[in-house]
Enzyme design. Sequence first.
Site, mmCIF file in Angstrom:
data_model
loop_
_atom_site.group_PDB
_atom_site.id
_atom_site.type_symbol
_atom_site.label_atom_id
_atom_site.label_comp_id
_atom_site.label_asym_id
_atom_site.label_seq_id
_atom_site.Cartn_x
_atom_site.Cartn_y
_atom_site.Cartn_z
ATOM 1 N N LEU A 1 0.867 -1.171 0.000
ATOM 2 C CA LEU A 1 0.000 0.000 0.000
ATOM 3 C C LEU A 1 0.905 1.222 0.000
ATOM 4 O O LEU A 1 1.896 1.266 0.738
ATOM 5 C CB LEU A 1 -0.887 0.023 1.249
ATOM 6 C CG LEU A 1 -2.224 -0.722 1.218
ATOM 7 C CD1 LEU A 1 -2.891 -0.630 2.584
ATOM 8 C CD2 LEU A 1 -3.147 -0.158 0.155
ATOM 9 N N ASP A 2 0.593 2.221 -0.809
ATOM 10 C CA ASP A 2 1.383 3.440 -0.842
ATOM 11 C C ASP A 2 1.422 4.099 0.537
ATOM 12 O O ASP A 2 0.473 3.943 1.324
ATOM 13 C CB ASP A 2 0.784 4.443 -1.837
ATOM 14 C CG ASP A 2 0.959 4.009 -3.284
ATOM 15 O OD1 ASP A 2 1.802 3.127 -3.530
ATOM 16 O OD2 ASP A 2 0.252 4.549 -4.157
#
Length: 352
Positions: free
Chosen positions: A52-53
């Site tokens: 996930l960023d």
Amino acid sequence: MSTSPSHRQKIQRRPVHGVLLLDKPLGLSSNQALQKAKWLLRADKAGHTGTLDPLATGVLPLCFGAATKFSQIQLDADKTYEAVLLLGQKTSTGDAEGDVIETRPIPAITPELLDEMTRRFTGPLAQIPPMYSALKKDGKALYEYARKGEEVEREARHITIFKLDMAPAQDPRAQAAIKIVVNCSKGTYIRTLGEDIGEAIGCGAHLGSLRRLETGGFVAGQCVSLAALEAMTEPEREACLLPPQSLVAAYPSVTLDADNAGRLLSGLRRRGEPGQWGADAPLVQVYGPSSSSGQAGAAQAFLGSAHITADELIPQRLLSPIEIQDILKTTQRRLESFALEPPDRMVASLHS
């Protein structure tokens, strides 16, 4: 003084087996979140199930010990995201972290327009991955090229948007915004989807926020935050772990007697009577007895995964005897903490 793992004293690692459903906080990379959880659990082996960023929050399953053998299942799983698209501006990264590179007027965001966008972006799509991504080209991550101002050719990837909901939203960072909820196949870049929607509307857009709501059947409501985890005692942290077999819980199960379990764990295929293992299946979860007696009602030991072809049970990802013992000991400790009768310690029969 910093409380990050790198600034703490050396700790004694230990075998930990299970799945932690983490609600990843804003600002941390997936690996940073993993390392902090690994430190808090004193785990000697860990991995996450897809990044996930840093600007994204939400469901991030973390695998420890034996559970890492089944992390690919989560990597391949469908996912659901909630995002806010800020209309009228494109950025260098496709999200709020980048520099604004283009500004355009915003048309009226009518229900009819949103319906049209929903239809247009639902179903099979070809999506060109963003330059700011971890995909590799000639051995280098795309973001390495992007940071140098270079753009390289990327092949379109085929993805599927199973469901897309869109609605007007209010956000102080933009004159107009849209909230989207996306159920999609693996490999979907929500930043790219947001940019493509902005282009289709005609004004451009970038991602203002992103939250993963669900992945492979795990939902945000099941997750624990890093802050909550840090405030817990070690036994409380352990109690947050789901067993490794939770990663394959959606698949059929096969239970073996001690003899067949021992042979399967040695890597041998098991030929059954017609229908003995069930119908042909690409993946099944496999269990064996957790005591040498194999008595009725005894707890079962999770052995790993296999597939079934023509009444033959063929091993895929198997736990080691030590991993099985560790998991049974953990189960025993938990049962004892609830003053219940613990399961027999076993597995010797599985490798006799």
